[in-house]
Design a protein around this motif. Structure first.
Motif, PDB file in Angstrom:
ATOM      1  N   LYS A 455      29.870  54.657 -15.647  1.00  0.00           N
ATOM      2  CA  LYS A 455      28.474  54.280 -15.858  1.00  0.00           C
ATOM      3  C   LYS A 455      27.861  53.511 -14.691  1.00  0.00           C
ATOM      4  CE  LYS A 455      28.669  54.092 -20.927  1.00  0.00           C
ATOM      5  NZ  LYS A 455      27.679  55.144 -21.126  1.00  0.00           N
ATOM      6  N   ASP A 456      28.656  53.165 -13.701  1.00  0.00           N
ATOM      7  CA  ASP A 456      28.160  52.333 -12.610  1.00  0.00           C
ATOM      8  C   ASP A 456      28.486  52.957 -11.251  1.00  0.00           C
ATOM      9  OD1 ASP A 456      27.225  49.637 -13.939  1.00  0.00           O
ATOM     10  OD2 ASP A 456      29.114  50.179 -14.901  1.00  0.00           O
ATOM     11  N   ARG A 457      27.474  52.915 -10.375  1.00  0.00           N
ATOM     12  CA  ARG A 457      27.628  53.458  -9.031  1.00  0.00           C
ATOM     13  C   ARG A 457      26.861  52.574  -8.060  1.00  0.00           C
ATOM     14  NH1 ARG A 457      24.793  57.603  -6.133  1.00  0.00           N
ATOM     15  NH2 ARG A 457      23.419  57.922  -7.923  1.00  0.00           N
ATOM     16  N   ILE A 458      27.444  52.296  -6.896  1.00  0.00           N
ATOM     17  CA  ILE A 458      26.748  51.510  -5.877  1.00  0.00           C
ATOM     18  C   ILE A 458      26.515  52.379  -4.644  1.00  0.00           C
ATOM     19  CG2 ILE A 458      27.649  49.299  -6.647  1.00  0.00           C
ATOM     20  CD1 ILE A 458      29.641  49.436  -4.281  1.00  0.00           C
ATOM     21  N   VAL A 459      25.444  52.080  -3.911  1.00  0.00           N
ATOM     22  CA  VAL A 459      25.097  52.804  -2.694  1.00  0.00           C
ATOM     23  C   VAL A 459      24.669  51.795  -1.642  1.00  0.00           C
ATOM     24  CG1 VAL A 459      23.457  54.398  -1.622  1.00  0.00           C
ATOM     25  CG2 VAL A 459      24.422  54.938  -3.859  1.00  0.00           C
ATOM     26  N   ILE A 460      25.118  51.981  -0.421  1.00  0.00           N
ATOM     27  CA  ILE A 460      24.630  51.227   0.732  1.00  0.00           C
ATOM     28  C   ILE A 460      24.111  52.239   1.747  1.00  0.00           C
ATOM     29  CG2 ILE A 460      25.186  49.628   2.597  1.00  0.00           C
ATOM     30  CD1 ILE A 460      27.349  48.445   0.858  1.00  0.00           C
ATOM     31  N   ALA A 461      22.856  52.073   2.178  1.00  0.00           N
ATOM     32  CA  ALA A 461      22.224  53.029   3.078  1.00  0.00           C
ATOM     33  C   ALA A 461      21.614  52.300   4.261  1.00  0.00           C
ATOM     34  CB  ALA A 461      21.144  53.818   2.325  1.00  0.00           C
TER      35      ALA A 461
END
Length: 508
Positions: A455-461
């Motif tokens: 249910k959880d996702r992280i993104v760094i852009a």
């Protein structure tokens, strides 16, 4: 021991349903190219659908293995098969009685219960207690209900206190009536939220459904968290194959960011004929009030033409007013090659920061299908194009070459990364309008997505100025969370020190 009786019939069990649809949280276009990762959320939605249709796919596989259910000669009608631990049949009257693990199967449809009475001559089937319907072929159906009656010959029937899903839409009704070409739900609800107490749904006194054509709901009310957000005495929408898009219900999206405040978006369109539809993109901002987009669009295969009027915001929070603009697009593959040709032409009155100009632009582009770099897990997406622009404000004109190369890498099921190089001769330094442009010609973006839990996702852009020693220009952090019936995206833009949060009714 299970016993079986089967009869030939061309009638399907409860062969009626409808199709309604809407989206989930996708990252908006940003300078860091984070939108390249939107397909991850698409895959998650696909997995949701697989889970919801598991029973139906198992039914299909079972029936495909059974030669008595699936006739060897497709020109002959499929039989109706009655099964049960205790089953009897009177050949004189046609009466059928079945008890214990009862199954009634026809084509890719199956009805299960504990006790059933029927008649093979009149075609009647009666189930007083609980009944379960599963249908794979055509509309997908999973329903539970009581006091069920159905006639195979007339294709008419009813079910009371029904609850389940039709084409992945969850419904309930005090009574459902089935007809050869219509279905009616009384005092019912419809939603795409699978929770016992849905976060959002539509209710109506009466819902008339013509599968793959249209639906009419009387005294329709649209609910979010127990509150009515919209209601209409008579609500009509196209459904199934006849639907133009997935805009059933009210596609409401709620966002917040430190620049615009609370943003409530609602998109609505109406099909005028087979090729033309009119639409409104309603946008309310607590810091800007209403900033809507109105339009009408014609589409025919590879070409489309639309006329729009309204306010537009780019990823750098710059606003542009078009009043109006005309946009023509054409896209086509080039023969049997992996190349695709695109052409876009726009002409309209643009206003930004007190500058008003009749803006004319034309763009041609050439893109290549994804190129696998060693394996399908690492893919290259190249494209190149050229544009020329004229402005009436200062009689200026400029031309621009651009090209892009993007690499996507599926490092593991949880970790996905990307990097991209962009070059454009047009920037905010040489264009009349800043809207949609970067401050420099050469840009590199890079980022990754990591799934912490289901249910959880992280993104760094990140965004870098490639012409200035790869100086960091932007870094954005995202947290995506699945709240079962809606998704949330929380974003922090480090360089701008701004917060954004987006709630989306993913199944609506």
């Amino acid at each position: 021991m299970q016993k079986r009786i089967h009869f030939l019939s061309i009638m399907a069990v409860f062969a009626t349903a409808f199709s309604i649809g809407q989206p989930y949280v996708h990252a908006d276009d940003t300078d860091t190219d984070v939108q390249l990762l939107n397909y991850i959320q698409d895959q998650k939605d696909y997995q949701r659908q697989l889970l919801a249709t598991k029973e139906l796919r198992e039914l299909r596989d079972e029936i495909n293995k059974e030669k008595f259910i699936r006739p060897i000669d497709p020109n002959k009608p499929a039989p109706i098969i009655f099964e049960g631990k205790d089953i009897s049949y009177d050949s004189k009257t046609g009466d059928v009685y079945a008890k214990g693990d009862v199954k009634v199967t026809n084509k890719y449809s199956r009805l299960t219960t504990d006790l059933m009475t029927g008649n093979s001559v009149t075609g009647n089937v009666t189930i007083k207690d609980k009944a379960h319907i599963a249908q794979y072929e055509g509309p997908s159906v999973l329903l539970d209900g009581y006091n069920t009656q159905y006639n195979y010959n007339s294709q008419k029937g009813k079910m009371e206190n029904a609850k389940g899903s039709i084409n992945l839409k969850y419904i309930s009704g005090e009574k459902i009536e089935f007809y050869p070409e219509e279905m009616i739900i009384y005092n019912g609800t419809i939603t795409k939220c699978p929770a016992k107490k849905p976060d959002y749904h539509m209710s109506a006194d009466k819902i008339e459904i013509w599968p793959d054509d249209h639906m009419v709901a009387y005294n329709a009310k649209f609910w979010i968290k127990g509150q009515v957000v919209y209601k209409k005495d008579r609500y009509i929408t196209k459904i199934g194959k006849n639907a133009t898009n997935n805009d059933f219900f009210i596609p409401v999206h709620v966002k917040y960011d430190s620049d615009d405040g609370v943003h409530i978006q609602y998109y609505y369109d109406k099909q005028l004929n087979d090729k033309i539809n009119a639409y409104i993109d309603f946008n309310y901002y607590s810091k800007h009030d209403l900033r809507n987009i109105y339009g009408i669009r014609w589409a025919d295969g590879k070409a489309s033409l639309r006329v729009e009027d309204g306010y537009y915001e780019d990823s750098n929070d710059r606003w542009l007013k078009k009043e109006p603009t005309t946009i023509f697009t054409y896209n086509t593959p080039i023969g049997n090659t992996p190349l695709n040709f695109g052409f876009t032409s726009e002409y309209g009155k643009w206003t930004e920061d007190g500058i008003t100009s009749w803006h004319r632009s034309n763009t041609i582009s050439l893109s290549h299908k994804p190129i696998n770099l060693g394996s399908s897990k690492i893919r290259l997406y190249p494209n190149i194009g050229y544009s020329w622009v004229n402005e009436s404000y200062d009689n200026s004109s400029y031309n621009s070459l651009f090209y892009n190369a993007t690499i996507m890498a599926d490092i593991s099921p949880r970790l996905i990364a990307y990097t991209a190089y962009h070059y454009s001769q047009s920037t905010t330094q040489n264009a009349l309008f800043d809207y949609g442009f970067d401050d420099y010609s050469q840009k590199v973006t890079a980022g990754f997505s990591y799934e912490l839990t289901n249910k959880d996702r992280i993104v760094i852009a990140n965004e870098f100025d490639a012409g200035n020693n790869m100086e960091l220009e932007d870094r954005d952090y995202y947290w995506y969370h699945d709240f079962h019936c809606f998704d949330m995206a929380l974003e922090y833009r480090e360089k701008r020190q701004s917060w954004h949060v987006h709630f989306d009714l993913v199944h609506w």
